[in-house]
Design a protein around this motif. Structure first.
Motif, PDB file in Angstrom:
ATOM      1  N   HIS A 134     -12.777   1.741  -4.346  1.00 19.93           N
ATOM      2  CA  HIS A 134     -11.937   2.400  -5.358  1.00 19.93           C
ATOM      3  C   HIS A 134     -10.881   3.315  -4.745  1.00 19.93           C
ATOM      4  O   HIS A 134      -9.879   3.629  -5.397  1.00 19.93           O
ATOM      5  N   HIS A 135     -11.105   3.761  -3.503  1.00 21.25           N
ATOM      6  CA  HIS A 135     -10.189   4.715  -2.857  1.00 21.25           C
ATOM      7  C   HIS A 135     -10.448   4.641  -1.364  1.00 21.25           C
ATOM      8  O   HIS A 135     -11.478   4.118  -0.933  1.00 21.25           O
ATOM      9  N   MET A 159       0.837  -1.195   0.000  1.00 19.76           N
ATOM     10  CA  MET A 159       0.000   0.000   0.000  1.00 19.76           C
ATOM     11  C   MET A 159       0.874   1.248   0.000  1.00 19.76           C
ATOM     12  O   MET A 159       2.026   1.207   0.429  1.00 19.76           O
ATOM     13  N   LYS A 160       0.290   2.334  -0.457  1.00 22.31           N
ATOM     14  CA  LYS A 160       0.980   3.621  -0.471  1.00 22.31           C
ATOM     15  C   LYS A 160       0.276   4.572   0.494  1.00 22.31           C
ATOM     16  O   LYS A 160      -0.936   4.500   0.677  1.00 22.31           O
ATOM     17  N   LEU A 161       1.045   5.466   1.079  1.00 18.67           N
ATOM     18  CA  LEU A 161       0.496   6.455   2.002  1.00 18.67           C
ATOM     19  C   LEU A 161       0.412   7.798   1.289  1.00 18.67           C
ATOM     20  O   LEU A 161       1.378   8.244   0.657  1.00 18.67           O
ATOM     21  N   TYR A 213      -3.966  -0.178  -2.779  1.00 19.39           N
ATOM     22  CA  TYR A 213      -3.751   1.127  -3.397  1.00 19.39           C
ATOM     23  C   TYR A 213      -3.403   2.147  -2.299  1.00 19.39           C
ATOM     24  O   TYR A 213      -2.728   1.814  -1.328  1.00 19.39           O
ATOM     25  N   VAL A 214      -3.857   3.350  -2.426  1.00 26.05           N
ATOM     26  CA  VAL A 214      -3.432   4.445  -1.549  1.00 26.05           C
ATOM     27  C   VAL A 214      -4.351   4.599  -0.336  1.00 26.05           C
ATOM     28  O   VAL A 214      -5.579   4.515  -0.454  1.00 26.05           O
ATOM     29  N   SER A 260      -3.340   9.947  -6.366  1.00 29.07           N
ATOM     30  CA  SER A 260      -4.213   8.799  -6.084  1.00 29.07           C
ATOM     31  C   SER A 260      -5.612   9.028  -6.628  1.00 29.07           C
ATOM     32  O   SER A 260      -6.295   8.083  -7.039  1.00 29.07           O
ATOM     33  N   GLY A 261      -6.047  10.278  -6.610  1.00 27.29           N
ATOM     34  CA  GLY A 261      -7.376  10.600  -7.095  1.00 27.29           C
ATOM     35  C   GLY A 261      -7.546  12.099  -7.201  1.00 27.29           C
ATOM     36  O   GLY A 261      -6.845  12.866  -6.534  1.00 27.29           O
TER      37      GLY A 261
END
Length: 322
Positions: free
Chosen positions: A222-223, A1-3, A283-284, A70-71
């Motif tokens: 999705h996020h 995962m990413k922060l 993901y993030v 990320s978005g």
């Protein structure tokens, strides 16, 4: 995962100063506001869509620092009867999808919206009780005549531009629970998913780990937003979880937003992040700061420190012990 971090809390900083600050904190990603409630301090869709050189410079500023987006976030209310804001919300959403495609950002974060109680209403209406029966009738009309038709059309638009829509499960909007998200997703398609924020689940009495499992099983996350909530049992007994007092009235409110680790312990956050990985979300995790008891800088840094202790970062390997 990413922060990562939802960068609206640094709106007073110019873009590159903000990116340097985020990078120095050891983060991997930024979530950037494009208008409506989050504002567009760091990203003006009109400018970037109209000027290719500005678009390239924007992308380069982020990639040169080893960060990703990320978005793009444009939380508004395209269904409100207040026509000016409805049009603004819609137009910003459309531009945000087009910009996300150009930037190769896979997700646009927003709200589902809430219409009025009837055609010609002046203000949005959020029914939260099934009786008297007119409340349920209002809700059925809102879904059938407003919510589903809008997202069927504009979900298809997003899909055509290779963008997923992540709806934040936020009270006050028709999609605010796992059930309402999945109901809309069934009507519209897999382009619809959640921008899952535990802070809004806790005050509704929903266990975030259970919500992750429910939505993850459907591939509907999705996020993800990292924000905490403190619930005051005494004030809940007085005002209930649908407390309508101002967020500024912190001593009296049934619940308030906190930075990660200040509403629930790190074991709870470790369980949430483990559940995310279990259902395939790698993901993030995007920090959102709305903690009135900590400054922007301190709240952000505490969230970073706490999440770094429990966030799984490395790629999974084979189970050598199996």
């Amino acid at each position: 995962m990413k922060l990562g971090v939802f960068t609206v809390l640094f709106s007073q900083m110019p873009l590159e100063e903000m990116l340097d600050y985020v990078k120095a904190a050891g983060l991997d990603a930024v979530e950037i506001g494009t208008g409506n409630y989050p504002g567009n301090a760091h990203c003006n869709p009109d400018e970037l869509l109209e000027d290719e050189s500005k678009l390239r410079a924007f992308k380069k500023a982020i990639s040169d620092r080893g960060l990703i987006i990320s978005g793009l976030s444009c939380h508004g209310n395209p269904l409100t009867p207040e026509k000016t804001f409805a049009q603004q919300s819609h137009d910003t959403f459309v531009k945000t999808v087009l910009l996300a495609e150009k930037l190769e950002v896979p997700v646009v974060n927003c709200f589902s919206g809430t219409p009025g109680a009837y055609e010609g209403a002046k203000m949005p209406s959020w029914p939260v009780a099934p009786w008297p029966n007119e409340y349920r009738e209002i809700l059925e009309w809102q879904w059938k005549e407003k919510l589903i038709p809008y997202w069927r059309e504009w979900g298809k638009f997003a899909e055509e531009h290779n963008v997923k829509i992540a709806l934040e499960l936020h009270g006050g909007f028709l999609v605010h629970t796992p059930a309402t998200l999945l109901k809309l997703r069934e009507a519209v398609g897999e382009v619809i998913g959640a921008n899952l924020d535990p802070s809004h689940l806790w005050w509704q009495g929903i266990d975030p780990v259970a919500a992750v499992k429910i939505l993850g099983k459907a591939g509907a996350i999705h996020h993800f937003h990292a924000k905490d909530t403190y619930i005051d049992p005494d004030n809940v007994n007085m005002y209930g979880l649908t407390d309508m007092q101002s967020y500024a009235n912190m001593q009296e409110r049934a619940w308030i937003f906190r930075t990660v680790g200040y509403g629930h312990d790190l074991k709870t956050w470790a369980d949430i992040l483990s559940a995310l990985r279990m259902v395939g979300y790698d993901y993030v995790v995007s920090i959102e700061h709305e903690d009135a008891l900590l400054s922007v800088e301190e709240g952000f840094q505490k969230a970073v420190e706490n999440l770094k202790q429990v966030l799984p970062k490395e790629q999974l390997t084979d189970m050598w012990w199996v």
